[in-house]
Design a protein around this motif. Sequence first.
Motif, short mmCIF file in Angstrom:
data_model
loop_
_atom_site.label_atom_id
_atom_site.label_comp_id
_atom_site.label_asym_id
_atom_site.label_seq_id
_atom_site.Cartn_x
_atom_site.Cartn_y
_atom_site.Cartn_z
N TRP A 170 14.49 -28.51 11.50
CA TRP A 170 15.46 -29.16 12.38
C TRP A 170 16.55 -29.86 11.56
O TRP A 170 17.73 -29.77 11.86
CB TRP A 170 14.74 -30.17 13.28
CG TRP A 170 15.63 -30.78 14.31
CD1 TRP A 170 16.41 -31.89 14.15
CD2 TRP A 170 15.88 -30.31 15.63
NE1 TRP A 170 17.10 -32.17 15.31
CE2 TRP A 170 16.80 -31.19 16.23
CE3 TRP A 170 15.39 -29.24 16.36
CZ2 TRP A 170 17.25 -31.04 17.54
CZ3 TRP A 170 15.84 -29.08 17.68
CH2 TRP A 170 16.75 -29.96 18.24
N ALA A 171 16.14 -30.56 10.50
CA ALA A 171 17.10 -31.28 9.67
C ALA A 171 18.03 -30.30 8.95
O ALA A 171 19.25 -30.53 8.87
CB ALA A 171 16.36 -32.14 8.65
N VAL B 157 13.02 -37.08 12.88
CA VAL B 157 14.30 -36.71 12.26
C VAL B 157 15.31 -37.84 12.41
O VAL B 157 16.15 -38.07 11.54
CB VAL B 157 14.84 -35.41 12.89
CG1 VAL B 157 16.27 -35.14 12.42
CG2 VAL B 157 13.95 -34.22 12.54
N VAL C 273 10.09 -30.47 11.20
CA VAL C 273 11.06 -31.52 10.90
C VAL C 273 12.08 -31.03 9.89
O VAL C 273 13.29 -31.24 10.04
CB VAL C 273 10.34 -32.79 10.40
CG1 VAL C 273 11.34 -33.78 9.80
CG2 VAL C 273 9.57 -33.45 11.54
#
Length: 325
Positions: free
Chosen positions: A307-308, A286, A304
């Motif tokens: 999370w982003a 990230v 990923v």
Amino acid sequence: MFPKMESRLPDFIRLLLEHPGGLSVRELAARLGVQRQSVYRLREKAQAQGVWVLTRGEDPSLPRGWMRLESHQDLQGVFRLTREELEALWVAVAWVDRLTPRVRKALGRLFWGKGTREQPLLYSPLVDQYPEGLFERVVRAIRERRICEVAYRNARGEEKRYFFDPYALIARDPHLYLVGANHNRRQAGYDPLVELRLDQVLEFRLTPRRFPDPRFDVRAYAQSRFRVFAGEGAPMRVRVRFSPEKAGFIRRTRRHPTQRVEDLPDGGVVWQVEVPLSEDLVHFIVGYGPHAQVLEPEELRQRVVAWAQGAVEANRSPEVVTSPG
């Protein structure tokens, strides 16, 4: 008015040296002219300097409320270092802020020609703060294979208590991690091997019990982990495409023994490793933002993305904080 505790430390050690069988805390307090709780603080001060004072917890043969010095023989040796070796040692330790008094004294004898005011060649402001004497107790527990009683605050802020077999210390970034076996996990049938970040250890008490030699290969263990966080499950193939703008950074740094880097026609690279999935792996990817694209596995790609997206939502409409009044 009681005297300062530090001024009583030499007398505290002298009394215990004069009585190899030990003395009661009450007797020590009376002879030193301090309160009984101060005797326990003096014990902590002594152990921070490498002078080990045992209580009934470490030596069951002692009466309750007694202390004695651990019997040992001082080892002395004469050796020579070349100027280059001495300079290398100086660079290695010059930036370390928290050294025990005994280590400082030893280094002072080695580096008598270099004042402590000399600027270090290497400096790091990222140094964890440990409870006084913790590092020395951990080292002793590892050397003697002592089972320890640990109070630990995990990443969620929860305090956990359990018995622990300490195997080795590993340095990663500015942190020290204690690797060993958690007895609760072992009893529950899980892999007992865990890492404890040393600055999150709240209490660390050595018990008289010892654990058998675990035949633990610390080098193999460290190479099986991707940076700080140990992933769950078996290692799997991870492939990430990095843009031409970041390809040079990826080529220059070897982050894992299994790493392979494949050049692409557009100047980008495909970075491949064999590691368990972990939060640290997600953070690493990230951090490259639009310059990193997960090719496989799909589970990692989804983590990923999640999370982003979470970072975007958290920063979409920041609240305005105003000072009162």
